[in-house]
Design a protein around this motif. Structure first.
Motif, PDB file in Angstrom:
ATOM      1  N   GLU A  65       0.842  -1.199   0.000  1.00  0.00           N
ATOM      2  CA  GLU A  65       0.000   0.000   0.000  1.00  0.00           C
ATOM      3  C   GLU A  65       0.877   1.248   0.000  1.00  0.00           C
ATOM      4  O   GLU A  65       0.649   2.183  -0.769  1.00  0.00           O
ATOM      5  N   GLY A  68       2.272   1.991  -3.324  1.00  0.00           N
ATOM      6  CA  GLY A  68       1.315   2.320  -4.374  1.00  0.00           C
ATOM      7  C   GLY A  68       0.860   1.150  -5.223  1.00  0.00           C
ATOM      8  O   GLY A  68       0.302   1.345  -6.298  1.00  0.00           O
ATOM      9  N   VAL A  70      -1.216  -1.490  -3.978  1.00  0.00           N
ATOM     10  CA  VAL A  70      -2.576  -1.879  -3.585  1.00  0.00           C
ATOM     11  C   VAL A  70      -3.248  -0.736  -2.838  1.00  0.00           C
ATOM     12  O   VAL A  70      -2.581   0.150  -2.287  1.00  0.00           O
ATOM     13  N   THR A  71      -4.567  -0.782  -2.843  1.00  0.00           N
ATOM     14  CA  THR A  71      -5.340   0.119  -2.000  1.00  0.00           C
ATOM     15  C   THR A  71      -6.081  -0.729  -0.987  1.00  0.00           C
ATOM     16  O   THR A  71      -6.384  -1.903  -1.232  1.00  0.00           O
ATOM     17  N   GLU A  73      -9.462  -0.647   1.398  1.00  0.00           N
ATOM     18  CA  GLU A  73     -10.721   0.037   1.630  1.00  0.00           C
ATOM     19  C   GLU A  73     -11.438  -0.611   2.805  1.00  0.00           C
ATOM     20  O   GLU A  73     -11.630  -1.830   2.840  1.00  0.00           O
ATOM     21  N   TYR A  84      -8.709  -5.382  -0.265  1.00  0.00           N
ATOM     22  CA  TYR A  84      -7.484  -4.939  -0.916  1.00  0.00           C
ATOM     23  C   TYR A  84      -7.667  -5.091  -2.415  1.00  0.00           C
ATOM     24  O   TYR A  84      -8.185  -6.100  -2.890  1.00  0.00           O
ATOM     25  N   THR A  85      -7.225  -4.068  -3.150  1.00  0.00           N
ATOM     26  CA  THR A  85      -7.372  -4.037  -4.597  1.00  0.00           C
ATOM     27  C   THR A  85      -6.064  -3.548  -5.207  1.00  0.00           C
ATOM     28  O   THR A  85      -5.403  -2.672  -4.646  1.00  0.00           O
ATOM     29  N   LEU A  86      -5.714  -4.079  -6.364  1.00  0.00           N
ATOM     30  CA  LEU A  86      -4.542  -3.588  -7.071  1.00  0.00           C
ATOM     31  C   LEU A  86      -4.810  -2.194  -7.621  1.00  0.00           C
ATOM     32  O   LEU A  86      -5.900  -1.912  -8.122  1.00  0.00           O
ATOM     33  N   THR A  87      -3.813  -1.348  -7.545  1.00  0.00           N
ATOM     34  CA  THR A  87      -3.872  -0.041  -8.193  1.00  0.00           C
ATOM     35  C   THR A  87      -3.466  -0.225  -9.657  1.00  0.00           C
ATOM     36  O   THR A  87      -3.068  -1.332 -10.073  1.00  0.00           O
ATOM     37  N   ALA A  88      -3.511   0.842 -10.431  1.00  0.00           N
ATOM     38  CA  ALA A  88      -3.045   0.781 -11.822  1.00  0.00           C
ATOM     39  C   ALA A  88      -1.571   0.381 -11.860  1.00  0.00           C
ATOM     40  O   ALA A  88      -1.149  -0.405 -12.721  1.00  0.00           O
TER      41      ALA A  88
END
Length: 121
Positions: A65, A68, A70-71, A73, A84-88
């Motif tokens: 995180e 930069g 993963v995010t 939420e 958890y979600t991958l960022t661009a």
């Protein structure tokens, strides 16, 4: 804050080495592969990335995180739900990580045979 456009991984003072350390970490790679299909909760990640302790998974996710990749939420539910979600940026690693994973799966037999051979020598 200074922006570095391109680094030199052979320079011991270059931050590129920090990036290589992050993506070279075995748990990071497995988390990246797990998140490629969409958001996951902590328990789903822990179950899929078999063998990682909760403490190490937490540390790795925090580092990802911070870097930069993963995010995180948090949903206001009882009990709280965290995804958890991958960022661009994290998604941009999918092609090289998949290529390395494919190579590892295709060559695991050769690597293990080489290890066995070195033990006999």
């Amino acid at each position: 804050m200074e922006t570095i456009e391109q680094g030199d991984a052979f320079d011991p003072d270059c931050p590129t080495r920090l990036v290589l350390d992050r993506i070279g970490d075995r748990w990071t790679v497995l988390i990246l592969l797990t998140l490629r299909d969409g958001p996951r909760r902590f328990t789903e990640l822990r179950r899929k990335v078999n063998g990682v302790t909760p403490k190490v998974l937490t540390q790795t996710l925090r580092a990802m995180e911070r870097d930069g990749l993963v995010t995180r939420e948090v949903y206001a539910e009882v009990p709280p739900r965290v995804e958890y979600t991958l960022t661009a940026l994290g998604m941009s690693l999918q092609t090289p990580i998949q290529a390395i994973t494919d190579w590892a799966e295709a060559n695991v037999g050769k690597v293990m045979a080489a290890r066995e051979e070195s033990l006999r020598a």
